[in-house]
Design an enzyme around this catalytic site. Structure first.
Site, mmCIF file in Angstrom:
data_model
loop_
_atom_site.group_PDB
_atom_site.id
_atom_site.type_symbol
_atom_site.label_atom_id
_atom_site.label_comp_id
_atom_site.label_asym_id
_atom_site.label_seq_id
_atom_site.Cartn_x
_atom_site.Cartn_y
_atom_site.Cartn_z
ATOM 1 N N GLU A 113 0.851 -18.857 24.258
ATOM 2 C CA GLU A 113 1.236 -20.342 24.136
ATOM 3 C C GLU A 113 2.245 -20.317 25.681
ATOM 4 O OE1 GLU A 113 3.020 -21.222 20.624
ATOM 5 O OE2 GLU A 113 1.088 -20.851 19.631
ATOM 6 N N GLU A 127 -4.051 -18.149 16.403
ATOM 7 C CA GLU A 127 -3.092 -18.565 15.650
ATOM 8 C C GLU A 127 -3.500 -19.994 14.816
ATOM 9 O OE1 GLU A 127 1.131 -19.098 16.970
ATOM 10 O OE2 GLU A 127 0.856 -17.106 18.136
HETATM 11 O O1 IFM Z 1 5.906 -19.043 15.103
HETATM 12 C C1 IFM Z 1 5.093 -19.543 16.210
HETATM 13 C C2 IFM Z 1 4.516 -18.390 17.084
HETATM 14 O O2 IFM Z 1 5.429 -17.665 17.581
HETATM 15 C C3 IFM Z 1 3.954 -19.375 18.263
HETATM 16 N N1 IFM Z 1 2.705 -20.336 17.723
HETATM 17 C C4 IFM Z 1 3.417 -21.080 16.708
HETATM 18 C C5 IFM Z 1 4.101 -20.460 15.482
HETATM 19 C C6 IFM Z 1 4.717 -21.377 14.594
HETATM 20 O O3 IFM Z 1 5.683 -22.266 15.213
#
Ligand code: IFM
Length: 470
Positions: free
Chosen positions: A170, A377
């Site tokens: 990210e 994710e």
């Molecule tokens: O916890 C975070 C993660 O570290 C990166 N993506 C989003 C998740 C939720 O906010």
């Protein structure tokens, strides 16, 4: 309720069911066995930076409970585990390698393989060594080179056993939100610094990808958090332009350099004069476009956007980055995000599973050069509490999970090449600027005792994965 899957649908053979975590969110032991400050250790000491004054110092003590935590993967019957390496644990202050830190990850990989769980290693999940930040952090070109060196240090130790490598997680968050929005470490609010960080992280990705490839890494990718920028009024040119801007800044500004070796023209126009030109050197984009083997897609929610001020009476946003003077939306600070009438998670993020299907289908259609995708994710935070028997009946998280898996199945049925799904996250953890208040885990971690208890959603996810393999 069972999953509602397209007629005749079967999950592709070999589809991976996994869970993801990140070092700074779970490990703790922030100053143990040679580890020194990452930017998150330092940022958490800034008064007001993290809700409740929480810090990653102890986190959920995964550093000391690693085997016990990995046993949960077996308990849930998962195929793969996505974790990140802490740069400041394996190379404190980005100076000499730290054998104790490297040993920790080596033991982790051995433990995973002994359990038949495939390790997916992420090199950078936001925790730059503080010493590097003090020299200028990602605003410096040199940091891209340091990152590639760190990648090779990790590969030298783990490359004989780890096949799946992710460079960055990210980068939208660790550039714009960290260097312009001020919500994430290092907490800077300088648009030019954010653009420099963007370019240098992408360059670091390219340099590391090239080096890992030469060293024989089997599969290399990057995880991007992508959104659907939905115009509030699809007939209003101001809203359409706002949606285009956010799509450029948040999605295409990462996808196109990585997949095509070019920043989108409209993105370059939106940020013209804000500093990107100064850091972009000849040849950089060819480096950034080093071929990758998979794209990690992180997706939680869509974003409705408008080019007009928020209507009077719009509830105030809870996001720290929405405070005046703290916008991660470099060059598009006037864009607003009017909430839609949709259910929301505890993070105040809208729940709109169709968005995930739309995103995967769109990526497939818009990018013929797209490699296979993994959902690296997806998940939800809810304020679930255990009942009197210690059981967490997190029905909302189960529903979120089911509807999003249906969206993945729908995209697969429509031709998207998705090879696996990693739930965010295995364990309740340190949710960055939100501290420990926001809980995404499939497994509850008691805030006092740190005891682990599988939630209903964890068992449900395990059952879905098991059924999918039949
Ligand atoms: O916890 C975070 C993660 O570290 C990166 N993506 C989003 C998740 C939720 O906010």
């Amino acid at each position: 309720m069972a999953l509602q899957l397209p007629d005749g649908f079967r999950w592709p053979s070999g589809f991976l069911w996994g869970a993801a975590t990140a070092a700074a969110q779970i490990e703790g032991a922030a100053h143990e066995d040679g580890k020194t400050d990452s930017i998150w250790d330092a940022f958490a000491r800034v008064p007001g930076a993290v809700a409740g004054g929480d810090t990653p110092e102890v986190a959920i003590d995964h550093y000391h409970r690693m085997p016990e935590d990995l046993a949960l993967l077996t308990e849930l019957g998962l195929d793969a585990y996505r974790f990140s390496v802490s740069w400041s644990r394996v190379r404190p202050d980005d100076a000499a390698p730290n054998p104790a830190g490297l040993d920790f990850y080596s033991r982790m990989v051995d433990e995973l393989l002994a359990r038949g769980v495939r390790p997916f290693l992420t090199l950078y999940h936001w925790d730059l060594p503080q010493a590097v930040e003090e020299r200028g952090g990602w605003t410096l070109r040199e940091t891209a080179e340091r990152f590639a060196e760190y990648a090779m240090l990790v590969h030298d130790r783990l490359g004989d056993r780890v096949e799946d490598w992710t460079t960055l997680n990210e980068p939208f968050c660790s550039t714009y939100i960290a260097y312009a929005g001020g919500e994430h470490a290092p907490g800077r609010t300088e648009p030019a610094a954010a653009l420099a960080a963007l370019h240098h992280q992408l360059l670091g990705h390219g340099l590391a990808t090239r080096a890992l490839r030469e060293a024989g890494a089997a599969r290399i990718g990057i995880s991007l958090n992508l959104t659907n920028a939905v115009p509030a009024d699809p007939d209003d040119p101001a809203d359409l332009d706002a949606a285009r801007r956010i799509d450029a800044l948040w999605n295409r500004g990462f996808l196109e350099p990585v997949l095509r070796g070019a920043y989108p023209e409209d993105f370059l126009a939106d940020v013209r004069g804000l500093g990107l030109e100064e850091v972009l050197h000849e040849g950089d984009l060819a480096t950034i476009a080093a071929p990758i083997d998979f794209l990690g897609v992180n997706h939680y929610h869509d974003d409705q956007v408008s080019g007009r001020p928020l209507p009077a009476g719009t509830p105030a946003s809870r996001r720290p980055t929405d405070r005046p003077g703290r916008s991660p939306f470099v060059g598009s600070e006037h864009v607003t995000f009017p909430p839609r009438d949709l259910p929301r998670t505890a993070m105040d993020w809208e729940v709109h599973p169709e968005g995930l299907k739309h995103l995967l289908t769109r990526l497939t259609g818009d990018y013929p050069e797209l490699p296979p995708m993994y959902i690296t994710e997806n998940g939800s935070a809810y304020l679930d509490e255990p009942d009197e028997h210690g059981v967490v009946h997190d029905a909302e998280r189960i529903a979120y999970l089911e509807r999003h898996l249906e969206a993945v199945a729908g995209a697969l049925a429509d031709g998207a090449d998705v090879r696996g799904y990693f739930a965010w996250t295995l364990l309740d953890n340190f949710e960055w600027a939100w501290g420990y208040a926001e809980r995404f885990g499939l497994v509850r971690v008691d805030p006092e005792t740190l005891e682990r208890t599988v939630k209903d959603s964890g068992r449900h996810f395990a059952a879905i994965a098991a059924a999918a393999r039949l």
